[in-house]
Design a protein around this motif. Sequence first.
Motif, PDB file in Angstrom:
ATOM      1  N   ILE A 257       6.365  33.448  17.013  1.00 42.34           N
ATOM      2  CA  ILE A 257       7.070  33.374  18.373  1.00 42.34           C
ATOM      3  C   ILE A 257       7.493  34.510  18.656  1.00 42.34           C
ATOM      4  O   ILE A 257       8.317  35.052  17.386  1.00 42.34           O
ATOM      5  N   ASP A 259       9.484  37.292  21.678  1.00 39.63           N
ATOM      6  CA  ASP A 259      10.140  37.126  22.798  1.00 39.63           C
ATOM      7  C   ASP A 259      10.191  38.531  23.760  1.00 39.63           C
ATOM      8  O   ASP A 259      11.173  39.204  24.027  1.00 39.63           O
ATOM      9  N   GLY A 264      12.127  38.050  27.890  1.00 41.30           N
ATOM     10  CA  GLY A 264      12.710  38.214  26.504  1.00 41.30           C
ATOM     11  C   GLY A 264      13.294  39.631  26.401  1.00 41.30           C
ATOM     12  O   GLY A 264      12.757  40.459  26.975  1.00 41.30           O
ATOM     13  N   ARG A 269      13.707  37.022  18.375  1.00 33.80           N
ATOM     14  CA  ARG A 269      14.657  35.701  18.318  1.00 33.80           C
ATOM     15  C   ARG A 269      14.644  34.980  19.687  1.00 33.80           C
ATOM     16  O   ARG A 269      14.802  35.898  20.653  1.00 33.80           O
ATOM     17  N   VAL A 270      14.525  33.777  19.735  1.00 31.44           N
ATOM     18  CA  VAL A 270      14.607  33.262  21.003  1.00 31.44           C
ATOM     19  C   VAL A 270      15.914  32.915  21.176  1.00 31.44           C
ATOM     20  O   VAL A 270      16.541  32.253  20.598  1.00 31.44           O
ATOM     21  N   GLU A 274      16.172  32.810  27.762  1.00 26.88           N
ATOM     22  CA  GLU A 274      14.761  33.909  27.411  1.00 26.88           C
ATOM     23  C   GLU A 274      13.512  32.703  27.559  1.00 26.88           C
ATOM     24  O   GLU A 274      13.280  31.684  27.468  1.00 26.88           O
ATOM     25  N   THR A 275      12.277  33.732  27.832  1.00 24.09           N
ATOM     26  CA  THR A 275      11.234  33.135  27.794  1.00 24.09           C
ATOM     27  C   THR A 275      10.468  33.341  26.639  1.00 24.09           C
ATOM     28  O   THR A 275      10.421  34.944  26.345  1.00 24.09           O
ATOM     29  N   ALA A 276       9.599  33.013  25.889  1.00 29.97           N
ATOM     30  CA  ALA A 276       9.113  33.076  24.753  1.00 29.97           C
ATOM     31  C   ALA A 276       7.642  32.832  24.516  1.00 29.97           C
ATOM     32  O   ALA A 276       7.174  32.133  25.391  1.00 29.97           O
ATOM     33  N   SER A 332      10.439  28.339  27.550  1.00 33.03           N
ATOM     34  CA  SER A 332      11.514  29.029  28.158  1.00 33.03           C
ATOM     35  C   SER A 332      12.785  27.917  27.468  1.00 33.03           C
ATOM     36  O   SER A 332      12.742  26.882  27.526  1.00 33.03           O
ATOM     37  N   ILE A 369      17.338  28.403  18.340  1.00 35.46           N
ATOM     38  CA  ILE A 369      17.659  29.233  19.688  1.00 35.46           C
ATOM     39  C   ILE A 369      19.051  29.999  19.520  1.00 35.46           C
ATOM     40  O   ILE A 369      19.969  29.325  19.271  1.00 35.46           O
TER      41      ILE A 369
END
Length: 743
Positions: A257, A259, A264, A269-270, A274-276, A332, A369
């Motif tokens: 995963i 970002d 991002g 890190r999410v 943010e959109t990941a 997101s 998150i």
Amino acid sequence: MGTILGGDGPGSMPDSMDVGVAPGAKFVAAKVLNSGGSGSYDQCLQGLQYMADLKDSVDIKAVSNSWGGSNGADTFFYPIMRTYKSIDILPVFANGNSGPNPNTVGCPGSYSNVLGVGATTPDDTAASFSSRGPAPNQPPFNDPSTWFRSDWNLTKPQISAPGTQIRSCLPNNGWGTWQGTSMATPHVAGAVAILCSKNPTLTPTQLYNILLDNVDRLSGVTYPNNTYGWGRLNVWTSLQNTPTVNQPWLMIINYAITDPPPGGNGNGRVDPGETARMTITIKNVGGVMGYNCTGILNSFDNYVTVTNGTHNFGNLASQAEASNSSNPFVFSAHNLTPQGHIASIGVVLSASGGSNPNFIDTVFYSIQIGTPPAPYTIYEDDFEYGSGIDSFLYYWDKTGNWNWSTTQSHSPTHSAYSGTVSNTIMALTLKNSINLTPFTNPRLNFWHKYRFDQGIFLDSAVISISTNGGTTWQRLWKYDWMTGDTIPWKEEDISLSSYISSNVKIRFAVDAYTFFNDYADWWIDDFKITVPTDNEPPYFTNTTDWQDTSYTGPFPVQSTITDASGVDSAYLYYRINTGAWQRLVMQHQGSNIYSATIPSQPLYTTVDYYLWARDKWITPNSGCDPVGAPQDGYYSFIIRPVGVVEELDIVKPFSFAVRSPNPLRGQLKMAFNLPVTTKVRLQVFDILGRCIKVLADGEMDAGHYEVIWSGKDESGRIAADGVYFLKFSAGDYVLLKKIVLIR
């Protein structure tokens, strides 16, 4: 052997005699030790070689070894272990009983090419005697070519299993309860037998990966580690994730995963807002070609929205791999997501082919998150006193020679010190009681260092807690002489969740005169009672979502509302035809369910509504459902003639509802109302659009009906985890509802 395959499982034998993991499995035995349980390395090697020689005529899958040498760096058995791997035998070895200190694993349990097993207690914590890793950082241990998988990196044990209070059979029709990693190891060997009964073609590497990838884990513990390995054995989950021979079987062997900008900030890190992207690599570990292999990403969390959730991997031959790196899943996190929130997402994998029903499975992931806030401090004392004021006795009651000291400290310059040996029990007790009732999971944290005379043991040094202001005490921690009589500064973290009271005290006590000890030095510093900070607002699930309807009301709305600190208040806000928002109090119905009812409205009315709730944290948090309502959206429906039966000018609606939580475990409960006699059909479809179960089909009289789906298809097989759809048809009324099945 009793633990591996004793008893008869669900047969007629009494449950008290069902001691085996895999009843009915077949075994071959080789005696290598004498009646006292000892023998030479050569004798053990002959037994191992005997099993290898049998492989040509007997399909041996694993060899269970509840024995070992004390020197974990000894490589005497490495060549035969390489042979085992090459001829498809998985060697399962006890880690040893020399714990709890690190570097205590014995051989061959320490080897890179065996499955080392540690022991756990009934509460799933590591047994104190269970030997710890890591394996020696030297050849051939640190040669990756000898590893079962690339992420091993000297971790021992690789897996843990129950190893205390284990009841099994003894010679001459007897029974006994023993403990040790020798009791844990046969649990793992029995698990291998069960997995191979489903798929006899599994290789040692496949067995190794299935067992390690499907363990149970304690919360708050980082895995893998040299105490538990990858976690505690879970035979059922491992079996569910074991591929069959005549069916495609998809596994996610790697995922990432990220970002990246512009959605991002690229910190790996999410974060909230943010959109990941999520990339996965799948492998068809089944025995036949998988056609139309598909992955679908779903969010099971209010704060996470999937914007690109489907990828077709094409056709995959057996053992072939594929990735969605060219078309990653995209999701997101809402900008109102609380920092540190743990969200659940799942990838539904499906494929067709083979003689069995098509493959479908859901792999779930928990993602964090942002970063969680620091724990909230309920009480603390670092024993630092400024301006020449000694406030030690203001906070603590002491007996004996406890005092504050500058000779040792974790955070300079002071600590609490037990002092010179006294003829009586020396105790240090919090003077003022602490109220823990507003908190659900308080913890005691402190640093300590000790240097005890070897005569101190058992309960000579203890930490106790009182929930009645000091009238009675219960032990939280005791000195274990097996860990050694001297430790450097070490942090302790002890849960107080079982001691919630408004009148809590903590006591440190030393009985240093028990065996005429010369010294008993104990230093305490940075004493804290904390609780995880609750920065999350109440969380909403299973909220009633009214769709366009001809029913004119009233409209009951209920939701399951949960919070770590409890729900203080909840409201339903609604408006009619975009008018002013009106508020209704949601009443608590029990089981975290809250409800309110929107009044009846005339036809051709638009009703919008959303929910709001506040928790009971010290600084209350509030949140809405949907998240960010009403600015970011709300529930809405229109009252109009649709899906109705008109009789004598009276509008009578059909209704259908799922009564079980969604996602659901076990049985699914549904209910529907029929205003008139009509033809009804209720079907369950899988994600590929195939009808797997018909729950109702035919004309039914007017009335209220409840239906239960047991989770099985038409042939009686248990449906796999994943996404399904309910299709309810009554007359001209049709409703499609998505459900998620989790075992």
